[in-house]
Write a protein that holds these residues in place. Structure first.
Motif, PDB file in Angstrom:
ATOM      1  N   TYR A 280      12.738  86.399 -20.338  1.00  0.00           N
ATOM      2  CA  TYR A 280      14.062  87.013 -20.193  1.00  0.00           C
ATOM      3  C   TYR A 280      15.088  86.371 -21.131  1.00  0.00           C
ATOM      4  CZ  TYR A 280      12.444  89.957 -16.435  1.00  0.00           C
ATOM      5  OH  TYR A 280      11.771  90.920 -15.723  1.00  0.00           O
ATOM      6  N   TRP A 281      14.912  85.084 -21.380  1.00  0.00           N
ATOM      7  CA  TRP A 281      15.811  84.416 -22.313  1.00  0.00           C
ATOM      8  C   TRP A 281      15.603  84.971 -23.727  1.00  0.00           C
ATOM      9  CZ3 TRP A 281      20.250  82.427 -22.304  1.00  0.00           C
ATOM     10  CH2 TRP A 281      20.700  81.517 -23.253  1.00  0.00           C
ATOM     11  N   ALA A 282      14.338  85.209 -24.100  1.00  0.00           N
ATOM     12  CA  ALA A 282      14.020  85.788 -25.410  1.00  0.00           C
ATOM     13  C   ALA A 282      14.632  87.185 -25.541  1.00  0.00           C
ATOM     14  CB  ALA A 282      12.511  85.846 -25.605  1.00  0.00           C
ATOM     15  N   LEU A 283      14.511  87.998 -24.481  1.00  0.00           N
ATOM     16  CA  LEU A 283      15.104  89.353 -24.508  1.00  0.00           C
ATOM     17  C   LEU A 283      16.614  89.281 -24.710  1.00  0.00           C
ATOM     18  CD1 LEU A 283      13.529  91.614 -21.716  1.00  0.00           C
ATOM     19  CD2 LEU A 283      13.140  91.707 -24.174  1.00  0.00           C
ATOM     20  N   HIS A 284      17.231  88.325 -23.994  1.00  0.00           N
ATOM     21  CA  HIS A 284      18.680  88.136 -24.097  1.00  0.00           C
ATOM     22  C   HIS A 284      19.066  87.762 -25.528  1.00  0.00           C
ATOM     23  CE1 HIS A 284      22.738  86.829 -23.127  1.00  0.00           C
ATOM     24  NE2 HIS A 284      22.451  85.589 -23.536  1.00  0.00           N
ATOM     25  N   LEU A 285      18.329  86.832 -26.117  1.00  0.00           N
ATOM     26  CA  LEU A 285      18.643  86.358 -27.479  1.00  0.00           C
ATOM     27  C   LEU A 285      18.400  87.451 -28.515  1.00  0.00           C
ATOM     28  CD1 LEU A 285      17.019  82.818 -27.238  1.00  0.00           C
ATOM     29  CD2 LEU A 285      19.468  83.286 -27.407  1.00  0.00           C
ATOM     30  N   LYS A 286      17.409  88.283 -28.250  1.00  0.00           N
ATOM     31  CA  LYS A 286      17.069  89.378 -29.175  1.00  0.00           C
ATOM     32  C   LYS A 286      18.283  90.286 -29.405  1.00  0.00           C
ATOM     33  CE  LYS A 286      14.275  93.549 -29.147  1.00  0.00           C
ATOM     34  NZ  LYS A 286      13.403  94.376 -28.342  1.00  0.00           N
ATOM     35  N   HIS A 287      19.084  90.456 -28.336  1.00  0.00           N
ATOM     36  CA  HIS A 287      20.251  91.357 -28.440  1.00  0.00           C
ATOM     37  C   HIS A 287      21.520  90.631 -28.896  1.00  0.00           C
ATOM     38  CE1 HIS A 287      17.816  94.505 -26.846  1.00  0.00           C
ATOM     39  NE2 HIS A 287      17.528  93.795 -25.765  1.00  0.00           N
ATOM     40  N   LEU A 288      21.423  89.314 -29.076  1.00  0.00           N
ATOM     41  CA  LEU A 288      22.585  88.552 -29.558  1.00  0.00           C
ATOM     42  C   LEU A 288      22.529  88.479 -31.073  1.00  0.00           C
ATOM     43  CD1 LEU A 288      23.167  85.323 -27.417  1.00  0.00           C
ATOM     44  CD2 LEU A 288      24.581  87.341 -27.508  1.00  0.00           C
ATOM     45  N   ARG A 289      23.599  88.905 -31.707  1.00  0.00           N
ATOM     46  CA  ARG A 289      23.598  88.907 -33.177  1.00  0.00           C
ATOM     47  C   ARG A 289      23.329  87.498 -33.719  1.00  0.00           C
ATOM     48  NH1 ARG A 289      28.469  91.969 -35.262  1.00  0.00           N
ATOM     49  NH2 ARG A 289      27.326  93.685 -34.325  1.00  0.00           N
TER      50      ARG A 289
ATOM     51  N   LEU B 100      19.556  83.728 -11.131  1.00  0.00           N
ATOM     52  CA  LEU B 100      20.932  83.422 -11.525  1.00  0.00           C
ATOM     53  C   LEU B 100      21.052  83.416 -13.049  1.00  0.00           C
ATOM     54  CD1 LEU B 100      23.826  82.653 -10.798  1.00  0.00           C
ATOM     55  CD2 LEU B 100      23.099  80.270 -10.561  1.00  0.00           C
ATOM     56  N   ALA B 101      20.077  82.813 -13.722  1.00  0.00           N
ATOM     57  CA  ALA B 101      20.085  82.809 -15.203  1.00  0.00           C
ATOM     58  C   ALA B 101      20.068  84.246 -15.721  1.00  0.00           C
ATOM     59  CB  ALA B 101      18.881  82.030 -15.731  1.00  0.00           C
ATOM     60  N   GLN B 102      19.217  85.101 -15.122  1.00  0.00           N
ATOM     61  CA  GLN B 102      19.126  86.508 -15.559  1.00  0.00           C
ATOM     62  C   GLN B 102      20.443  87.250 -15.333  1.00  0.00           C
ATOM     63  OE1 GLN B 102      15.874  88.615 -13.736  1.00  0.00           O
ATOM     64  NE2 GLN B 102      14.409  87.032 -14.246  1.00  0.00           N
TER      65      GLN B 102
END
Length: 426
Positions: free
Chosen positions: A374-383, A337-339
């Motif tokens: 997956y949280w790190a990957l998500h944050l990587k793409h957030l400016r 769900l988080a993903q």
């Protein structure tokens, strides 16, 4: 009744081999979810082992404090053994059930009845004291115990494996014990997050399929394993056989869907799962697999697929939330769900789900790695969130399990630090 009698009955009960003495702890599972699963199995799995499911349901009713309902389930188990006892070994199948009866009567403060049932177990044990009769008795008990552990939750798979191993020492050719053994190993491999897990289950599943040629579920599990080992033709043939033999089995359908999804045939997988969900509407596994399929369909929106993308997001969220709702204690659906929220750019919801899941009691170190990754990957793409991403990649690496997530996090961290270093020079 005096405490002396009550205590002596309890001493007797603790020596019985049944669900009440196998350390199946209620706090380890979502009891309603296990019950739902067993009720589905009563409908869709072969008749021969129904007494075991009733036995197990009786124990689950006890965990919920409903001893009247527990008694009803045990009576169903007894009736089933009565109806299907073609062999003289039907007493063997009664030992676990009588043990459960004794415990339920005890919890109803009916100590004389409790004692009577405990004595019934002793009478059967005396009849089966010496081999080969004793082996027949032990084989049945290891089987019932193994399947109970396998049906409970992942924490108990190792216990299940040990039961089936003990059973196979007594009879290496027993089809059902080979089936349980292969399934336990297969499930444990599924629990390992290392992408190159050993394929111990492959020869075990092959052997189990040869011994149980009519078991379509085993065939599909073997097919999924064949696919993992790049034996594509054998896998495809097994899938075809299983679908011809049991096209209406939700267990066949959902495992065929896993096969299709891994083959990137997402729409075919969804079609299978929709059929399965119509048969077992409260199956956490089916909703979980549907959510995974719809998550795979989420793309970066472009003009031509905005509508499809919106539908994929809505469906992925619906089925993830449904899986979480059906089993609140299972970590996997929470991670998914988080993903899904991350892929749908629902940053706030993703963040809430991320921290909620991270603080769940049952989360293990490998699941923490997956979540942080997956949280790190998500944050990587957030400016503006790169430094946060770095922190979470480091969290993955600090957990020493040698998983794919850790290996990939090391690479991702190097790339990200390099990008940030170059950015700071401009």
């Amino acid at each position: 009744m005096s405490d002396i009698i009550k205590n002596s009955v309890m001493d007797h009960l603790l020596k019985l081999q049944c669900h009440f003495t196998w350390n199946l702890l209620g706090e380890d599972v979502d009891i309603d979810s296990v019950e739902e699963r067993l009720n589905d199995q009563l409908v869709y799995l072969p008749d021969a082992t129904k007494h075991r499911m009733y036995n197990f349901l009786a124990y689950l009713k006890h965990l919920k404090g409903d001893h009247e309902e527990a008694m009803i389930q045990l009576q169903k188990a007894e009736a089933h053994i009565q109806e299907s006892s073609i062999t003289e070994d039907s007493d063997v199948r009664r030992t676990v059930m009588y043990g459960n009866f004794a415990w339920v009567f005890y919890h109803q403060n009916q100590f004389i009845k409790s004692s009577t049932y405990a004595e019934k177990v002793d009478t059967i044990l005396k009849q089966y004291e010496s081999p080969p009769e004793k082996n027949t008795l032990l084989l049945d008990r290891y089987g019932e115990q193994g399947w109970a552990y396998l049906s409970f939750t992942g924490k108990y798979y190792q216990c299940a494996l040990e039961c089936f191993e003990q059973a196979l020492k007594l009879d290496p050719e027993d089809p059902e014990m080979n089936s349980g053994h292969a399934m336990a190993v297969y499930r444990m491999e599924g629990f390992s997050y290392s992408r190159n897990t050993e394929n111990r289950s492959f020869p075990l599943l092959e052997r189990a399929v040869n011994l149980n040629p009519r078991d379509t579920v085993l065939k599909v599990l073997l097919a999924v394993k064949c696919q993992h080992m790049k034996k594509y033709d054998q896998g495809a043939m097994l899938i075809e056989q299983a679908l011809q033999e049991q096209p209406e089995s939700p267990y066949v359908l959902r495992n065929v869907a896993i096969f299709y999804r891994k083959d990137k045939k997402i729409n075919e997988a969804i079609a299978m799962l929709k059929k399965a969900v119509s048969l077992t509407p409260n199956s956490i596994t089916v909703h979980y697999q549907l959510a995974k399929c719809y998550k795979d369909l989420i793309r970066m929106p472009t003009d031509y697929n905005k509508q499809q993308n919106a539908e994929a997001i809505a469906n992925a969220i619906f089925h993830s939330e449904k899986a979480v709702e059906l089993n609140r204690s299972s970590v996997g659906p929470h991670i998914l769900l988080a993903q899904v929220y991350m892929k749908a750019n629902e940053h706030q919801k993703a963040k809430e789900e991320f921290y909620k899941t991270l603080n769940m009691n049952d989360i293990d170190s490998q699941q923490k790695q997956e979540l942080h990754f997956y949280w790190a990957l998500h944050l990587k793409h957030l400016r503006g969130s790169e430094s946060e991403a770095v922190r979470h990649f480091k969290e993955v690496i600090e957990i020493q399990n040698p998983t794919w997530f850790r290996k990939t996090a090391i690479k991702e961290l190097k790339k990200l630090e390099e990008t940030m270093r170059l950015g700071s020079h401009h």
